[in-house]
Write a protein that holds these residues in place. Sequence first.
Motif, mmCIF file in Angstrom:
data_model
loop_
_atom_site.group_PDB
_atom_site.id
_atom_site.type_symbol
_atom_site.label_atom_id
_atom_site.label_comp_id
_atom_site.label_asym_id
_atom_site.label_seq_id
_atom_site.Cartn_x
_atom_site.Cartn_y
_atom_site.Cartn_z
ATOM 1 N N LEU A 12 0.811 -1.211 0.000
ATOM 2 C CA LEU A 12 0.000 0.000 0.000
ATOM 3 C C LEU A 12 0.853 1.273 0.000
ATOM 4 O O LEU A 12 0.771 2.087 -0.904
ATOM 5 N N THR A 45 0.990 1.297 -3.874
ATOM 6 C CA THR A 45 -0.125 1.737 -4.707
ATOM 7 C C THR A 45 -0.571 3.144 -4.320
ATOM 8 O O THR A 45 -1.164 3.850 -5.124
ATOM 9 N N CYS A 90 2.428 -8.758 -5.364
ATOM 10 C CA CYS A 90 1.586 -7.900 -4.529
ATOM 11 C C CYS A 90 1.436 -8.511 -3.140
ATOM 12 O O CYS A 90 1.137 -9.703 -3.008
ATOM 13 N N LYS A 94 -5.835 -6.843 -2.196
ATOM 14 C CA LYS A 94 -6.266 -5.478 -2.520
ATOM 15 C C LYS A 94 -5.202 -4.789 -3.367
ATOM 16 O O LYS A 94 -5.524 -4.113 -4.352
ATOM 17 N N ASN A 95 -3.931 -4.961 -3.013
ATOM 18 C CA ASN A 95 -2.851 -4.390 -3.829
ATOM 19 C C ASN A 95 -2.883 -4.964 -5.234
ATOM 20 O O ASN A 95 -2.697 -4.225 -6.211
ATOM 21 N N LYS A 97 -5.495 -6.130 -6.870
ATOM 22 C CA LYS A 97 -6.639 -5.529 -7.580
ATOM 23 C C LYS A 97 -6.324 -4.105 -8.009
ATOM 24 O O LYS A 97 -6.654 -3.693 -9.126
ATOM 25 N N ASP A 98 -5.673 -3.339 -7.122
ATOM 26 C CA ASP A 98 -5.314 -1.955 -7.449
ATOM 27 C C ASP A 98 -4.320 -1.893 -8.601
ATOM 28 O O ASP A 98 -4.447 -1.046 -9.497
ATOM 29 N N GLN A 101 -6.168 -2.803 -11.776
ATOM 30 C CA GLN A 101 -7.049 -1.700 -12.164
ATOM 31 C C GLN A 101 -6.244 -0.569 -12.808
ATOM 32 O O GLN A 101 -6.643 -0.026 -13.841
ATOM 33 N N LEU A 102 -5.113 -0.219 -12.217
ATOM 34 C CA LEU A 102 -4.264 0.820 -12.788
ATOM 35 C C LEU A 102 -3.817 0.442 -14.200
ATOM 36 O O LEU A 102 -3.695 1.298 -15.079
#
Length: 169
Positions: A12, A45, A90, A94-95, A97-98, A101-102
Amino acid sequence: MTDRARVLFVCLGNICRSPMAEAVFRNMVQQAGLEQVIEIDSAGTGDWHIGHPPHEGTRKLLDSKGISYSGMKARQFTKSDREQFDYIVCMDTKNEKDVLQLLGQSAAVNGVPSGDSGARIFTFMSLLPDSNIADVPDPYYTGNFDEVYELVEQGSAKLLERVRSDLSV
């Protein structure tokens, strides 16, 4: 895959988990004499800690293990990291997914985003499939840097095996 590998750890804020993984993995790579063929970095992220050194808890733990984190400063993950690295690891789901997504991806299959032939993107804990946890806990919130170190040490050993196998070294 080429005759070199570049590994990026992502969490994060890039001050606790990913710099710990970067330092531990770099130490393992150096001990194996592979620092000329395996490059390591880390990123976050989020942008809150850009330019900051690793968290004090991470630094104290690495100091106690005799592992260098010299020169490490937090930076933010960017789209160009996709082309620069062979493995994007990652620290939690969540990382992952981020990151996806980026990169404009909704999911990855076997670590490769759909329709993509670049870096493999996967969670750190996928390296430890027998573990009963899905994510490396964030010691920024839990304060348990020792637990994170144990997971990072075990997973880094598995990652080194994987990279060595992929490179045939």
